[in-house]
Scaffold this motif. Structure first.
Motif: not given
Length: 283
Positions: A248-253, A259-262, A268-275
């Motif tokens: 999924y595309v994520a947004c990192e503030w 927010g950086a979108i991509g 670590e994002q796949l496991r614990w992050g959110s789309p």
């Protein structure tokens, strides 16, 4: 080598280190006894450094182990040392990871719909609101902050939106970013039963030959491997992936208002992050 876990800074302070010439020489039972004899070590687990990977081992049962990459070292080692996770919980997490990835199959006759389930016709303007945890606090905001705002200003106040970064001076297409309190307008276009998201007559696309995973906007209809695919969430909002992709595309503030979108395929994002979850708001 094998490291015991220090009680104060488990990811950096290795209180005991045992080196082995080869994997065949590793004697985990011997090291487990050493760990148990040292009261300043975490008693339940120790870590084997295998070069590119690490392996967490249960002291009382060295057959019970979990291999992980260096990118996950801090999270896994620190939670094991704190007693907030176990080897079994990480193994179960691996199994759940499959369900967190996007399903690549397309829905036949796909139509873009808003959160109320109403179809968004081609060419109708809408904004894309980025949903995140801080929305739970919106009802608690100070009334002084909203006093005097117009109806339209109230709609966007204290919310996060997809915007278009137009500050590039290198001749490349602009790309999407996250903004606070400000939005750009978007629309969709259906071509050969494929729904494309657009801004100002230009199409969303991924630059597969580029160095970043940003979503760009360009004049040409994207080729198949450049397309952005839309997925509905259980609450009728949307998430985005590459065409047929599972990440999924994520947004990192990176700042409070940017927010950086991509695409973010870090482990670590796949496991614990959110789309990044988006709500379609008609304009």
């Amino acid at each position: 080598g094998s490291d015991s876990l220090g009680l104060t800074n488990a990811t950096e302070d290795n209180t005991i280190v045992e080196y082995f010439d080869s994997e065949e020489d590793v004697d985990l039972a011997k090291f487990a006894k050493i760990v148990k004899s040292k009261p300043n070590c975490v008693q339940k687990h120790f870590i084997v450094n295998k070069g590119n990977d690490y392996c967490a081992v249960e002291t009382d049962s060295v057959e019970n182990s979990y291999v992980f990459s260096v990118r996950l070292k801090y999270r896994i080692v620190s939670t094991l040392a704190a007693g907030t996770a176990t080897i079994e919980s990480f193994i179960e997490e691996d199994k759940r990871l499959e369900n967190k990835l996007a399903k690549p199959e397309r829905q036949p006759g796909f139509k873009l719909r808003d959160a109320d389930g109403e179809i968004i016709p081609d060419g109708i303007k809408f904004a894309l609101q980025i949903l995140r945890d801080r929305e739970e606090d919106e009802n608690d905001e100070d009334e002084d902050e909203t006093e005097g705002l117009s109806k339209e200003e109230l709609l966007y106040h204290n919310k996060d939106w997809i915007g278009v970064n137009s500050f590039m001076n290198d001749g490349k297409d602009h790309f999407l970013c996250g903004n606070v309190d400000y939005h750009n307008s978007f629309e969709c276009e259906t071509i050969d039963d494929i729904v494309y998201l657009k801004h100002d007559g230009r199409y969303f696309y991924f630059d597969i030959d580029g160095e970043t995973n940003d979503i760009f906007i360009g004049k040409a209809v994207p080729a198949k491997d450049q397309r952005v695919q839309i997925h509905y969430t259980d609450d009728s909002n949307i998430c985005l992936t590459g065409w047929g992709g599972r990440v999924y595309v994520a947004c990192e503030w990176v700042k409070c208002s940017y927010g950086a979108i991509g695409l973010d395929n870090r482990e670590e994002q796949l496991r614990w992050g959110s789309p990044m979850k988006l709500r379609i708001v008609r304009l």
